[in-house]
Design a protein around this motif. Sequence first.
Motif, PDB file in Angstrom:
ATOM      1  N   LEU A 279      34.130  11.312  60.263  1.00 53.95           N
ATOM      2  CA  LEU A 279      33.240  11.333  61.428  1.00 53.95           C
ATOM      3  C   LEU A 279      33.376  12.627  62.220  1.00 53.95           C
ATOM      4  O   LEU A 279      32.391  13.159  62.740  1.00 53.95           O
ATOM      5  N   GLU A 280      34.605  13.135  62.310  1.00 55.80           N
ATOM      6  CA  GLU A 280      34.816  14.409  63.020  1.00 55.80           C
ATOM      7  C   GLU A 280      34.066  15.545  62.330  1.00 55.80           C
ATOM      8  O   GLU A 280      33.387  16.344  62.982  1.00 55.80           O
ATOM      9  N   LEU A 281      34.174  15.628  61.000  1.00 58.87           N
ATOM     10  CA  LEU A 281      33.481  16.683  60.265  1.00 58.87           C
ATOM     11  C   LEU A 281      31.966  16.500  60.307  1.00 58.87           C
ATOM     12  O   LEU A 281      31.220  17.465  60.471  1.00 58.87           O
ATOM     13  N   LEU A 282      31.527  15.247  60.171  1.00 55.85           N
ATOM     14  CA  LEU A 282      30.090  14.967  60.162  1.00 55.85           C
ATOM     15  C   LEU A 282      29.427  15.307  61.490  1.00 55.85           C
ATOM     16  O   LEU A 282      28.289  15.782  61.536  1.00 55.85           O
ATOM     17  N   SER A 283      30.148  15.099  62.582  1.00 47.06           N
ATOM     18  CA  SER A 283      29.579  15.368  63.906  1.00 47.06           C
ATOM     19  C   SER A 283      29.874  16.780  64.418  1.00 47.06           C
ATOM     20  O   SER A 283      29.502  17.117  65.540  1.00 47.06           O
ATOM     21  N   LEU A 284      30.512  17.597  63.604  1.00 42.10           N
ATOM     22  CA  LEU A 284      30.855  18.965  64.022  1.00 42.10           C
ATOM     23  C   LEU A 284      29.659  19.774  64.518  1.00 42.10           C
ATOM     24  O   LEU A 284      29.775  20.493  65.520  1.00 42.10           O
ATOM     25  N   PRO A 285      28.468  19.685  63.905  1.00 44.02           N
ATOM     26  CA  PRO A 285      27.338  20.462  64.430  1.00 44.02           C
ATOM     27  C   PRO A 285      26.945  20.093  65.859  1.00 44.02           C
ATOM     28  O   PRO A 285      26.301  20.884  66.548  1.00 44.02           O
ATOM     29  N   VAL A 286      27.340  18.914  66.325  1.00 45.25           N
ATOM     30  CA  VAL A 286      26.990  18.491  67.677  1.00 45.25           C
ATOM     31  C   VAL A 286      27.972  19.041  68.711  1.00 45.25           C
ATOM     32  O   VAL A 286      27.566  19.559  69.745  1.00 45.25           O
ATOM     33  N   TRP A 287      29.270  18.961  68.426  1.00 46.07           N
ATOM     34  CA  TRP A 287      30.257  19.257  69.473  1.00 46.07           C
ATOM     35  C   TRP A 287      30.976  20.601  69.339  1.00 46.07           C
ATOM     36  O   TRP A 287      31.761  20.966  70.223  1.00 46.07           O
ATOM     37  N   TYR A 288      30.711  21.382  68.292  1.00 43.55           N
ATOM     38  CA  TYR A 288      31.466  22.629  68.097  1.00 43.55           C
ATOM     39  C   TYR A 288      31.275  23.614  69.252  1.00 43.55           C
ATOM     40  O   TYR A 288      32.170  24.382  69.592  1.00 43.55           O
ATOM     41  N   ARG A 289      30.104  23.609  69.896  1.00 35.92           N
ATOM     42  CA  ARG A 289      29.791  24.613  70.927  1.00 35.92           C
ATOM     43  C   ARG A 289      30.548  24.390  72.234  1.00 35.92           C
ATOM     44  O   ARG A 289      30.599  25.269  73.074  1.00 35.92           O
ATOM     45  N   TRP A 290      31.139  23.188  72.416  1.00 38.55           N
ATOM     46  CA  TRP A 290      31.818  22.887  73.672  1.00 38.55           C
ATOM     47  C   TRP A 290      33.327  23.125  73.631  1.00 38.55           C
ATOM     48  O   TRP A 290      34.029  22.846  74.579  1.00 38.55           O
ATOM     49  N   VAL A 291      33.819  23.590  72.501  1.00 36.63           N
ATOM     50  CA  VAL A 291      35.246  23.901  72.403  1.00 36.63           C
ATOM     51  C   VAL A 291      35.421  25.346  71.973  1.00 36.63           C
ATOM     52  O   VAL A 291      34.494  25.975  71.462  1.00 36.63           O
ATOM     53  N   ASP A 292      36.615  25.858  72.177  1.00 32.46           N
ATOM     54  CA  ASP A 292      36.932  27.213  71.743  1.00 32.46           C
ATOM     55  C   ASP A 292      36.830  27.269  70.214  1.00 32.46           C
ATOM     56  O   ASP A 292      37.218  26.320  69.517  1.00 32.46           O
TER      57      ASP A 292
ATOM     58  N   GLY B 145      41.176  24.157  63.901  1.00 35.90           N
ATOM     59  CA  GLY B 145      42.566  24.578  63.980  1.00 35.90           C
ATOM     60  C   GLY B 145      42.926  25.736  63.069  1.00 35.90           C
ATOM     61  O   GLY B 145      43.805  26.511  63.383  1.00 35.90           O
ATOM     62  N   PHE B 146      42.245  25.883  61.947  1.00 30.83           N
ATOM     63  CA  PHE B 146      42.606  26.956  61.014  1.00 30.83           C
ATOM     64  C   PHE B 146      41.408  27.801  60.594  1.00 30.83           C
ATOM     65  O   PHE B 146      41.576  28.820  59.950  1.00 30.83           O
ATOM     66  N   ILE B 147      40.200  27.380  60.947  1.00 28.16           N
ATOM     67  CA  ILE B 147      38.992  28.128  60.599  1.00 28.16           C
ATOM     68  C   ILE B 147      38.166  28.334  61.858  1.00 28.16           C
ATOM     69  O   ILE B 147      37.957  27.410  62.632  1.00 28.16           O
ATOM     70  N   THR B 148      37.706  29.548  62.067  1.00 27.51           N
ATOM     71  CA  THR B 148      36.872  29.846  63.222  1.00 27.51           C
ATOM     72  C   THR B 148      35.437  29.419  62.940  1.00 27.51           C
ATOM     73  O   THR B 148      34.842  29.829  61.945  1.00 27.51           O
ATOM     74  N   VAL B 149      34.920  28.578  63.822  1.00 24.28           N
ATOM     75  CA  VAL B 149      33.536  28.109  63.699  1.00 24.28           C
ATOM     76  C   VAL B 149      32.862  28.357  65.049  1.00 24.28           C
ATOM     77  O   VAL B 149      33.212  27.743  66.041  1.00 24.28           O
ATOM     78  N   ASP B 150      31.899  29.299  65.088  1.00 23.51           N
ATOM     79  CA  ASP B 150      31.234  29.573  66.349  1.00 23.51           C
ATOM     80  C   ASP B 150      29.711  29.646  66.221  1.00 23.51           C
ATOM     81  O   ASP B 150      29.025  30.019  67.155  1.00 23.51           O
ATOM     82  N   ARG B 151      29.168  29.272  65.041  1.00 25.22           N
ATOM     83  CA  ARG B 151      27.724  29.223  64.864  1.00 25.22           C
ATOM     84  C   ARG B 151      27.341  27.919  64.168  1.00 25.22           C
ATOM     85  O   ARG B 151      28.113  27.352  63.385  1.00 25.22           O
ATOM     86  N   PHE B 152      26.124  27.443  64.452  1.00 27.00           N
ATOM     87  CA  PHE B 152      25.638  26.180  63.886  1.00 27.00           C
ATOM     88  C   PHE B 152      25.661  26.198  62.356  1.00 27.00           C
ATOM     89  O   PHE B 152      26.058  25.224  61.709  1.00 27.00           O
ATOM     90  N   VAL B 153      25.253  27.300  61.766  1.00 26.30           N
ATOM     91  CA  VAL B 153      25.185  27.419  60.306  1.00 26.30           C
ATOM     92  C   VAL B 153      26.568  27.234  59.686  1.00 26.30           C
ATOM     93  O   VAL B 153      26.701  26.646  58.608  1.00 26.30           O
ATOM     94  N   GLU B 154      27.596  27.703  60.379  1.00 20.89           N
ATOM     95  CA  GLU B 154      28.962  27.584  59.859  1.00 20.89           C
ATOM     96  C   GLU B 154      29.467  26.144  59.882  1.00 20.89           C
ATOM     97  O   GLU B 154      30.429  25.811  59.191  1.00 20.89           O
ATOM     98  N   THR B 155      28.845  25.281  60.666  1.00 25.23           N
ATOM     99  CA  THR B 155      29.279  23.877  60.732  1.00 25.23           C
ATOM    100  C   THR B 155      28.708  23.033  59.609  1.00 25.23           C
ATOM    101  O   THR B 155      29.254  21.962  59.298  1.00 25.23           O
TER     102      THR B 155
END
Length: 199
Positions: free
Chosen positions: A131-144, A150-160
């Motif tokens: 569920l965490e991975l599946l919902s990543l496109p929704v909540w990635y923008r609100w965290v650093d 924790g080990f991969i930088t994700v800062d764009r929607f496409v990367e999620t």
Amino acid sequence: MDMTRLLAPFRRLQTYRALAYYVAQLGLGAVGFAVVVAGWSITLALAITPLVVPLLIGFRAAVGGLAHAQAAAAKSLLGGSTQASLSFGGRGFWGRGVGVLKDATFWKQQVHLLLSWPTALIPLSLFSWSLELLSLPVWYRWVDSHDVLGFITVDRFVETLPFAAAGLGLLVVLAHLLGPMSSLSRRLATCIERRDTAR
């Protein structure tokens, strides 16, 4: 494999019942772990006093009550006929304490309590992670970006999107695994119940 067979577990009520069973097992197993550790610590600390007998009887009742709750969860959520037994053998004051220690069911129920929460943790961890991975496109923008996984930088929607696809795949695999896992759990509960009632 076609999509109908791939998504079949999501249309079955047993899949959600199995998930609910493992949630119940996690809670009962955690309480059971605390009861077993605290029960033996107190009982061994007072082993040379007459208080050990009522402590053993109370400890036996607590373990039996939790095992009964586990059996009820297995019966209502997984099906089958399971029922935990609770027996107090022995005669006289000291004989009852020895009867608790000689009761094979008491030891089996403790082992089941100690193993139930790690067993439940496996499918629930997979479910949480999917569920965490599946919902990543929704909540990635609100965290650093470094805190997302924790080990991969994700800062764009496409990367999620690859992570969301992996989460969906993990969820499908888990849905297919819940059937055999719940069948094994039901068989274990039935096997323990059969031995208990044969006593």
